[in-house]
Design a protein around this motif. Sequence first.
Motif, PDB file in Angstrom:
ATOM      1  N   ILE A   5       0.859  -1.182   0.000  1.00  0.00           N
ATOM      2  CA  ILE A   5       0.000   0.000   0.000  1.00  0.00           C
ATOM      3  C   ILE A   5       0.897   1.233   0.000  1.00  0.00           C
ATOM      4  O   ILE A   5       1.648   1.477   0.945  1.00  0.00           O
ATOM      5  N   TYR A   6       0.826   2.012  -1.063  1.00  0.00           N
ATOM      6  CA  TYR A   6       1.656   3.208  -1.193  1.00  0.00           C
ATOM      7  C   TYR A   6       0.976   4.447  -0.636  1.00  0.00           C
ATOM      8  O   TYR A   6       1.644   5.396  -0.262  1.00  0.00           O
ATOM      9  N   GLY A   7      -0.344   4.452  -0.600  1.00  0.00           N
ATOM     10  CA  GLY A   7      -1.025   5.631  -0.090  1.00  0.00           C
ATOM     11  C   GLY A   7      -2.498   5.389   0.135  1.00  0.00           C
ATOM     12  O   GLY A   7      -3.124   4.591  -0.561  1.00  0.00           O
ATOM     13  N   VAL A   8      -3.027   6.073   1.160  1.00  0.00           N
ATOM     14  CA  VAL A   8      -4.459   6.045   1.465  1.00  0.00           C
ATOM     15  C   VAL A   8      -4.889   7.492   1.632  1.00  0.00           C
ATOM     16  O   VAL A   8      -4.315   8.224   2.443  1.00  0.00           O
ATOM     17  N   GLU A   9      -5.874   7.895   0.864  1.00  0.00           N
ATOM     18  CA  GLU A   9      -6.404   9.256   0.968  1.00  0.00           C
ATOM     19  C   GLU A   9      -7.900   9.179   1.186  1.00  0.00           C
ATOM     20  O   GLU A   9      -8.601   8.491   0.453  1.00  0.00           O
ATOM     21  N   VAL A  10      -8.354   9.881   2.213  1.00  0.00           N
ATOM     22  CA  VAL A  10      -9.786   9.956   2.490  1.00  0.00           C
ATOM     23  C   VAL A  10     -10.201  11.387   2.171  1.00  0.00           C
ATOM     24  O   VAL A  10      -9.746  12.327   2.809  1.00  0.00           O
ATOM     25  N   GLY A  11     -11.052  11.538   1.170  1.00  0.00           N
ATOM     26  CA  GLY A  11     -11.454  12.858   0.722  1.00  0.00           C
ATOM     27  C   GLY A  11     -12.835  13.240   1.203  1.00  0.00           C
ATOM     28  O   GLY A  11     -13.370  12.669   2.165  1.00  0.00           O
ATOM     29  N   ALA A  12     -13.406  14.209   0.504  1.00  0.00           N
ATOM     30  CA  ALA A  12     -14.746  14.692   0.828  1.00  0.00           C
ATOM     31  C   ALA A  12     -15.745  13.547   0.686  1.00  0.00           C
ATOM     32  O   ALA A  12     -15.578  12.653  -0.152  1.00  0.00           O
ATOM     33  N   ASP A  13     -16.768  13.565   1.503  1.00  0.00           N
ATOM     34  CA  ASP A  13     -17.811  12.531   1.515  1.00  0.00           C
ATOM     35  C   ASP A  13     -17.225  11.138   1.773  1.00  0.00           C
ATOM     36  O   ASP A  13     -17.778  10.140   1.313  1.00  0.00           O
TER      37      ASP A  13
END
Length: 165
Positions: A94-102
């Motif tokens: 896993i290189y990245g986890v991004e939690v955005g809007a909604d």
Amino acid sequence: MNDESRIRTEEVEGVAPPPRARVSDVVEDASGVAENASDKVARKRDYLEGFLAQKPSDAPAGEPGGATYDAVIDALKSIFDPEIPVNIYDLGLIYGVEVGADNHVAVTMTLTTPHCPVAESMPGEVEMRVGSVPGVGLVDVNLVWDPPWDPQKMSDEAKLELGML
């Protein structure tokens, strides 16, 4: 051998203890009252006590330390590589986890090799597990090959599990 190059040993009965540092056993406080060292230690609070008792400030749910982000990481840690008995997060896939809007989650990941037997099913497994986290909306899994995975990306726990440490 000559006498100069021989190793000589000497047996001793004991060694004298090293000299002690000079420390005053009695300390006077600001009012001039003498206080011995044990009293001072007894009344002194552990300086870490307050620090360790502090709860972290409320991080946004999508940031590291936030509830949603941590739940996504826990979901990723529940997925194991079928050939290596280590979860894909500790394996360094896993290189990245991004939690955005909604609570839209984007996971950037790779596989150990492009010819990995689970290349077709692993991204779907990641999408399904992350999508099952309460509060997560849409999930995008981006499979990348650059930078390529190498064993140095594994966590120390994974290396220990595989006998590489």
